[in-house]
Write a protein that holds these residues in place. Structure first.
Motif, short mmCIF file in Angstrom:
data_model
loop_
_atom_site.label_atom_id
_atom_site.label_comp_id
_atom_site.label_asym_id
_atom_site.label_seq_id
_atom_site.Cartn_x
_atom_site.Cartn_y
_atom_site.Cartn_z
N UNK A 80 0.86 -1.19 0.00
CA UNK A 80 0.00 0.00 0.00
C UNK A 80 0.90 1.24 0.00
N UNK A 81 0.83 2.02 -1.07
CA UNK A 81 1.57 3.28 -1.14
C UNK A 81 0.59 4.42 -0.94
N UNK A 82 1.04 5.48 -0.25
CA UNK A 82 0.13 6.50 0.25
C UNK A 82 -0.05 7.72 -0.64
N UNK A 83 0.55 7.70 -1.83
CA UNK A 83 0.33 8.82 -2.73
C UNK A 83 1.13 10.06 -2.38
N UNK A 84 2.19 9.89 -1.60
CA UNK A 84 3.06 11.02 -1.25
C UNK A 84 4.20 11.08 -2.26
N UNK A 85 4.27 12.15 -3.01
CA UNK A 85 5.26 12.23 -4.09
C UNK A 85 6.68 12.36 -3.55
N UNK A 86 6.84 13.07 -2.45
CA UNK A 86 8.18 13.36 -1.94
C UNK A 86 8.47 12.61 -0.64
N UNK A 87 9.66 12.07 -0.57
CA UNK A 87 10.09 11.37 0.64
C UNK A 87 11.08 12.22 1.43
N UNK A 88 11.15 11.96 2.71
CA UNK A 88 12.18 12.52 3.59
C UNK A 88 12.44 11.48 4.67
N UNK A 89 13.55 11.59 5.40
CA UNK A 89 13.89 10.54 6.37
C UNK A 89 12.76 10.26 7.36
N UNK A 90 12.36 8.98 7.40
CA UNK A 90 11.39 8.43 8.35
C UNK A 90 9.96 8.93 8.13
N UNK A 91 9.69 9.53 6.97
CA UNK A 91 8.31 9.87 6.64
C UNK A 91 7.56 8.58 6.30
N UNK A 92 6.32 8.46 6.77
CA UNK A 92 5.51 7.28 6.44
C UNK A 92 5.03 7.39 4.99
N UNK A 93 5.56 6.50 4.15
CA UNK A 93 5.27 6.55 2.72
C UNK A 93 4.33 5.44 2.27
N UNK A 94 4.16 4.43 3.10
CA UNK A 94 3.31 3.30 2.74
C UNK A 94 3.44 2.21 3.78
N UNK A 95 2.79 1.08 3.53
CA UNK A 95 2.98 -0.09 4.38
C UNK A 95 2.81 -1.35 3.55
N UNK A 96 3.31 -2.43 4.10
CA UNK A 96 3.18 -3.74 3.45
C UNK A 96 2.52 -4.70 4.44
N UNK A 97 1.44 -5.34 4.01
CA UNK A 97 0.83 -6.40 4.80
C UNK A 97 1.36 -7.73 4.26
N UNK A 98 1.73 -8.61 5.19
CA UNK A 98 2.25 -9.93 4.82
C UNK A 98 1.41 -10.96 5.55
N UNK A 99 0.93 -11.97 4.82
CA UNK A 99 0.11 -13.02 5.42
C UNK A 99 0.73 -14.38 5.16
N UNK A 100 0.70 -15.23 6.19
CA UNK A 100 1.21 -16.59 6.04
C UNK A 100 0.71 -17.44 7.20
N UNK A 101 0.22 -18.64 6.90
CA UNK A 101 -0.30 -19.53 7.94
C UNK A 101 0.78 -20.05 8.87
N UNK A 102 2.03 -19.99 8.45
CA UNK A 102 3.16 -20.45 9.26
C UNK A 102 3.86 -19.23 9.86
N UNK A 103 3.85 -19.11 11.19
CA UNK A 103 4.37 -17.92 11.85
C UNK A 103 5.86 -17.72 11.61
N UNK A 104 6.65 -18.81 11.61
CA UNK A 104 8.10 -18.67 11.38
C UNK A 104 8.38 -18.20 9.96
N UNK A 105 7.63 -18.72 9.01
CA UNK A 105 7.79 -18.28 7.62
C UNK A 105 7.36 -16.81 7.49
#
Length: 379
Positions: free
Chosen positions: A338-363
């Motif tokens: 998920x990208x947030x539509x912010x054209x410009x980045x700067x250090x530690x600005x929230x630019x998006x997030x990634x969701x990760x799903x897996x039935x195996x917790x270690x994986x």
């Protein structure tokens, strides 16, 4: 309220950032017409809905914006509550309620609320300025928090020794006992006008060691059933006592002795609930809409163990955002970017997030490491 909206119905959001953006994305499924107000003319919501450019803290601006809306909500707490109270008196639906927003805007009144309602939280002392902090040097080590306008780690610092007293905030705030915690967790709870309450499964958060904002999280949290039950019970009690309508994120500590303590709350969709878009039957964004429109609350069941990684601007990079490693990450099964539509980045600005799903917790944990090391926001 039915979903057969009156002609010209409009749901107004104070704030046009990524939380508002994801709220609008969810509301499109319900045919909800939105308007947003934000001081940044290039805010993430600007191209998604009717957009108004203006200050959220200006009384006249908020009054003018809210007067053209039927229901008003927020995606950030730093708003003009006097205007929201006037709008509510004029018959507008304002959720969360202005008095709740006002209470939560100040960490001092938050802590007093916890104390008054027997909600477990770390011991604290209210302070007016830096001199007041120094008078309470025997309270160290402690967390020094500004009362107002601190967020994403700003306005929060640890004072461990007498040498640290020189950096005390010179404004109204508090000193909070430094908690020796095992985990930081969050429970998102929702309440509609009918008084129905639901909670999302407890999540476990990992914060950036320097900048004090969430780096990634796991859902569900790896906790025993007693602690999970206690955390959910506390979240339900807070939203019930506030009589709040909407979504409330309750951030808590689990101490090394297994005690659950409330850190702070946010009366809106929250960073600790992004993963619910894919990982739960109902997302936090849909749940917020259900709550403020007085619809039945949705099923919050977790579909599969999940994690969320925040995409933060890389240190040393300022400018037009580029996403290095995106293709490699998208090759992984169960990954949603998920990208947030912010054209410009700067250090530690929230630019998006990634969701990760897996039935195996270690994986799942291995995938989190790969995403963190591979996907970088650079300029």
């Amino acid at each position: 309220m039915s979903l057969s909206f009156e002609q010209n119905f409009k749901l107004g959001i104070l704030g046009g950032g990524q939380l508002g953006r994801m709220l609008i994305q969810s509301g499109i499924d319900f045919n909800i017409p939105f308007a947003t107000l934000d001081p940044d003319e290039h805010a993430p919501c600007a191209s998604l809905a009717e957009f108004h450019h203006g200050k959220l803290t200006d009384y006249d601006t908020v009054m003018k914006f809210g007067s053209a809306c039927d229901v008003i909500t927020i995606e950030i707490e730093n708003v003009n509550t006097a205007a929201l109270k006037a709008l509510a008196r004029a018959g507008k639906k304002v959720f969360p309620q202005p008095d709740v927003i006002e209470l939560i805007q100040d960490k001092r009144t938050q802590k007093i609320f916890y104390r008054d309602y027997d909600i477990p939280t770390a011991p604290f002392i209210l302070v007016e300025n830096a001199a007041d902090v120094k008078k309470n040097k025997n309270f160290l080590p402690a967390v020094n928090k500004l009362g107002r306008e601190g967020y994403d780690g700003r306005g929060v610092q640890i004072l461990r020794t007498l040498d640290d007293l020189d950096k005390a905030f010179d404004a109204p705030g508090l000193l909070e006992e430094l908690v020796d915690f095992e985990k930081e967790i969050s429970v998102i709870v929702a309440r509609n006008e009918r008084g129905e309450i639901t909670t999302f499964p407890v999540v476990e958060m990992v914060f950036h060691p320097v900048h004090n904002l969430v780096e990634y999280l796991f859902a569900p949290a790896q906790l025993n059933k007693t602690i999970v039950h206690e955390a959910e019970t506390i979240a339900r009690k807070i939203v019930h006592e506030l009589k709040m309508v909407g979504l409330l994120a309750v951030e808590m500590f689990v101490t090394k002795k297994g005690k659950v303590l409330v850190n702070e709350v946010a009366p809106r969709p929250h960073n600790s609930g992004h993963q619910t878009i894919e990982a739960n039957i109902t997302s936090q964004y849909e749940q917020h809409l259900r709550a403020i429109l007085n619809l039945p609350l949705g099923d919050t069941t977790l579909i599969q163990p999940s994690a969320m990684v925040n995409l933060l601007g890389e240190a040393g990079h300022t400018g037009l955002a580029k996403y290095a490693g995106l293709e490699d990450v998208l090759k992984l099964p169960g990954v949603h970017v998920h990208l947030y539509g912010k054209r410009f980045t700067k250090p530690f600005r929230k630019m998006g997030h990634v969701t990760i799903m897996d039935g195996d917790v270690e994986r799942l944990k291995k995938k989190v490491s790969f995403v963190k090391q591979t996907l970088k926001v650079v300029a």
